[in-house]
Scaffold this motif. Sequence first.
Motif, PDB file in Angstrom:
ATOM      1  N   TYR A  26       0.821  -1.332   0.022  1.00 24.38           N
ATOM      2  CA  TYR A  26      -0.026   0.013   0.116  1.00 24.38           C
ATOM      3  C   TYR A  26       0.900   1.194   0.012  1.00 24.38           C
ATOM      4  CZ  TYR A  26      -3.792  -3.085   1.139  1.00 24.38           C
ATOM      5  OH  TYR A  26      -4.709  -4.001   1.124  1.00 24.38           O
ATOM      6  N   GLU A  27       1.910   1.140   0.617  1.00 23.46           N
ATOM      7  CA  GLU A  27       2.952   2.352   0.577  1.00 23.46           C
ATOM      8  C   GLU A  27       3.312   2.624  -0.850  1.00 23.46           C
ATOM      9  OE1 GLU A  27       5.853   1.568   3.393  1.00 23.46           O
ATOM     10  OE2 GLU A  27       4.563   1.642   5.162  1.00 23.46           O
ATOM     11  N   ASP A  72       0.621   4.155  -2.764  1.00 21.41           N
ATOM     12  CA  ASP A  72       0.505   5.554  -2.458  1.00 21.41           C
ATOM     13  C   ASP A  72       1.625   6.318  -3.196  1.00 21.41           C
ATOM     14  OD1 ASP A  72      -1.699   5.256  -0.772  1.00 21.41           O
ATOM     15  OD2 ASP A  72      -0.556   5.084   0.961  1.00 21.41           O
ATOM     16  N   LEU A  73       2.737   5.844  -3.329  1.00 21.64           N
ATOM     17  CA  LEU A  73       3.817   6.507  -3.996  1.00 21.64           C
ATOM     18  C   LEU A  73       3.690   6.828  -5.533  1.00 21.64           C
ATOM     19  CD1 LEU A  73       7.111   5.174  -2.258  1.00 21.64           C
ATOM     20  CD2 LEU A  73       6.181   7.360  -1.734  1.00 21.64           C
ATOM     21  N   ASP A  74       2.881   5.774  -6.081  1.00 25.54           N
ATOM     22  CA  ASP A  74       2.453   5.689  -7.265  1.00 25.54           C
ATOM     23  C   ASP A  74       1.171   6.385  -7.580  1.00 25.54           C
ATOM     24  OD1 ASP A  74       4.872   4.230  -8.199  1.00 25.54           O
ATOM     25  OD2 ASP A  74       3.864   2.478  -8.175  1.00 25.54           O
ATOM     26  N   ARG A  75       0.718   7.069  -6.633  1.00 21.52           N
ATOM     27  CA  ARG A  75      -0.645   7.794  -6.679  1.00 21.52           C
ATOM     28  C   ARG A  75      -1.591   7.179  -7.058  1.00 21.52           C
ATOM     29  NH1 ARG A  75       1.303  13.727  -9.045  1.00 21.52           N
ATOM     30  NH2 ARG A  75       2.924  14.271  -7.354  1.00 21.52           N
ATOM     31  N   ALA A  76      -1.721   5.793  -6.442  1.00 25.25           N
ATOM     32  CA  ALA A  76      -2.984   4.709  -7.027  1.00 25.25           C
ATOM     33  C   ALA A  76      -4.090   5.511  -6.194  1.00 25.25           C
ATOM     34  CB  ALA A  76      -2.539   3.316  -6.639  1.00 25.25           C
ATOM     35  N   SER A  77      -5.286   5.254  -6.758  1.00 25.42           N
ATOM     36  CA  SER A  77      -6.475   5.525  -5.754  1.00 25.42           C
ATOM     37  C   SER A  77      -6.823   4.567  -5.051  1.00 25.42           C
ATOM     38  CB  SER A  77      -7.608   5.918  -6.824  1.00 25.42           C
ATOM     39  OG  SER A  77      -7.920   4.754  -7.581  1.00 25.42           O
ATOM     40  N   ARG A  78      -8.143   4.782  -4.061  1.00 27.27           N
ATOM     41  CA  ARG A  78      -8.317   3.848  -3.128  1.00 27.27           C
ATOM     42  C   ARG A  78      -8.943   2.703  -3.753  1.00 27.27           C
ATOM     43  NH1 ARG A  78      -5.847   4.080   1.676  1.00 27.27           N
ATOM     44  NH2 ARG A  78      -6.019   6.357   2.484  1.00 27.27           N
ATOM     45  N   GLN A 120      -8.250   1.714  -7.057  1.00 31.90           N
ATOM     46  CA  GLN A 120      -7.101   0.916  -7.662  1.00 31.90           C
ATOM     47  C   GLN A 120      -6.340   0.178  -6.614  1.00 31.90           C
ATOM     48  OE1 GLN A 120      -5.042   4.120  -9.146  1.00 31.90           O
ATOM     49  NE2 GLN A 120      -5.868   3.983 -11.619  1.00 31.90           N
ATOM     50  N   GLN A 121      -6.131   0.568  -5.297  1.00 31.22           N
ATOM     51  CA  GLN A 121      -5.242  -0.171  -4.359  1.00 31.22           C
ATOM     52  C   GLN A 121      -6.544  -1.466  -4.011  1.00 31.22           C
ATOM     53  OE1 GLN A 121      -4.307   2.056  -0.977  1.00 31.22           O
ATOM     54  NE2 GLN A 121      -3.426   3.798  -2.362  1.00 31.22           N
TER      55      GLN A 121
END
Length: 335
Positions: free
Chosen positions: A229-230, A233-239, A241-242
């Motif tokens: 998940y970290e 977040d660095l790749d600016r994935a949305s919730r 997409q995660q």
Amino acid sequence: MTSVEPAHAAPHAREKAPPVTAAKPARPVRPARSVRKNRDWLHGLLMSTPAVAGLIAFVGIPFGYAVVLSFYNVRLGSPLAPTFFGLEQYRRLFTDPDLSGPFLRALLNNLTFAVVVVPVQTALALGLAILLNRKLKAIGLFRSLFFMPVVFPMALVAVIWRLILARSDQGMLNSALHAVSFGNWGAFDWLGDSATAMASIIVLSIWQGVGFQMVILLAGLQQIPGELYEAADLDRASRWQQFRHITLPGIRGTLVFVAMLTSVLSFRVFDQVYVLVKGGGLNEDAGRTVMYQAVTTAFDQNNVGQAAAITVVFFLIVVALTLIQRRVVRPDNED
């Protein structure tokens, strides 16, 4: 005077050389992987022995006895000896309108219950697990509150929901709707009406059982590494997409297990139906299930042979549906 040296005695025979024997072929060395596989198989067999013994004692033997009873005309409390019927019980179950009608209606109710409960309860349990998979103050209290209905016996849950869904103005649901609608909502028989009887059973069953699936999925969520998940977040994935690319693949095996467990439990629905029919005014025809049909046939109608035939047919149907579901939703990490 010359001395004559004694002549050496001629050898009596040439010394025989030791016989040459053919070398024995070396014994083939078993690969270490094969030895390890056999040892693991033996250990697995020993560890599964208690479970297999339990299945044989509490599933295999009773099922075999039910198959035997289904071939006889067995009457509970009758002084007459059981008579052999052959396949007559099964023929009546599918051709006699007095027997096939209630049985097929009960089977349809069971399938309706399973089709609604399995996806809805699994999705709701997943949502609650994601919601409670956080580091918050008193998070253990919230988890306990959602899990608490699982601890209650189903008979007690049925009694509670009987008060909620009571047909009179004193019913909790009717009273709440009456207050919200400013007196425009009248008394409605939620359990007695054929359109809402099965829906009422579905709602109370989901409320009682969703906490159990929630705990299993919560344990699966906690096994997903936080580094994934970290990195997302660095790749600016949305919730979303995660959830789609990390959460769902990480708990896919757990989801399959929960779906299969919920399917099996949904076909065993009996307690709430029996309590609500006998003391809550539930529409018997609309809420009838196969387990309820089998129990009432055996103990109310005293027809043990017919009840055994019902259970045998239902057992085979549930096993077939479970195998199909297992084949369709098999995890990727299985052979």
